[in-house]
Motif scaffolding. Sequence first.
Motif, short mmCIF file in Angstrom:
data_model
loop_
_atom_site.label_atom_id
_atom_site.label_comp_id
_atom_site.label_asym_id
_atom_site.label_seq_id
_atom_site.Cartn_x
_atom_site.Cartn_y
_atom_site.Cartn_z
N GLY A 1 -0.88 5.92 4.92
CA GLY A 1 -2.19 6.47 4.60
C GLY A 1 -3.24 5.41 4.32
O GLY A 1 -4.23 5.69 3.65
N HIS A 2 -3.02 4.20 4.83
CA HIS A 2 -3.95 3.10 4.58
C HIS A 2 -4.30 2.38 5.88
O HIS A 2 -4.07 1.17 6.02
N GLY B 1 -4.53 6.52 -2.68
CA GLY B 1 -5.54 5.96 -1.78
C GLY B 1 -6.67 5.24 -2.49
O GLY B 1 -7.78 5.19 -1.98
N VAL C 1 0.83 -1.21 0.00
CA VAL C 1 0.00 0.00 0.00
C VAL C 1 0.87 1.26 0.00
O VAL C 1 0.38 2.34 -0.33
N THR D 1 -8.49 0.01 -0.65
CA THR D 1 -8.89 -0.08 0.75
C THR D 1 -8.21 -1.29 1.37
O THR D 1 -8.31 -2.40 0.85
N ASP E 1 0.46 2.96 -3.22
CA ASP E 1 -0.86 3.51 -3.56
C ASP E 1 -0.98 4.91 -2.99
O ASP E 1 -1.70 5.15 -2.02
N LYS E 2 -0.28 5.84 -3.60
CA LYS E 2 -0.24 7.23 -3.09
C LYS E 2 -1.58 7.93 -3.22
O LYS E 2 -1.87 8.86 -2.48
#
Length: 185
Positions: free
Chosen positions: A169-170, A127, A121, A130, A124-125
């Motif tokens: 951020g995840h 977002g 993740v 999930t 995955d900048k």
Amino acid sequence: MKKHFSEDERLADGSAPLEPSALLERLAELGIEAKTVEHAPVFTVEEAKALRGELEGAHIKNLFLRNKKGRMWLVTCLEDREVDLKALGELLEAGRFSFGSAERLMSYLGVRPGAVTPLAVVNDKGGAVTMVLDKAILDYPLVNAHPLVNHMTTALTPADLLKFLEDAGHSAQQLDMSAAARAEG
């Protein structure tokens, strides 16, 4: 330093995926103690079981999923968990799930099939993915995950995994995956 990704393997934003060495440096910068071992590449849970030797802790599998609307989830659960995708889709209020393609996997998580990991993740900048984590993983002293490639395994504590996910951020949606277990029969 050996590059693990080719020039044509790019994220959706056009940038290169994070290299395993950079990921391990990031863990260290966060104060996360991680132990990494190298091994032959593994592509399935069965191959990992045969090669892992005495690695303690939770061993996981990761499901990269999407629904009809194109939303994506990375579901990390115990390796032996039989997951009913229909039940999981209902639990997550996502509708019907299918597996994400290898191209989508590289575009959003920066990994190839066989190397899927919650640590991906970090790539995955935007977002778009999930993160869902099986609560049972948190009961183990260590969690074993690939550091973006399938020829290495990194062990870290569940608390440190959560810390990393938060920093990336995840924050993980923690789920009792036994509710999504495939029924015997």
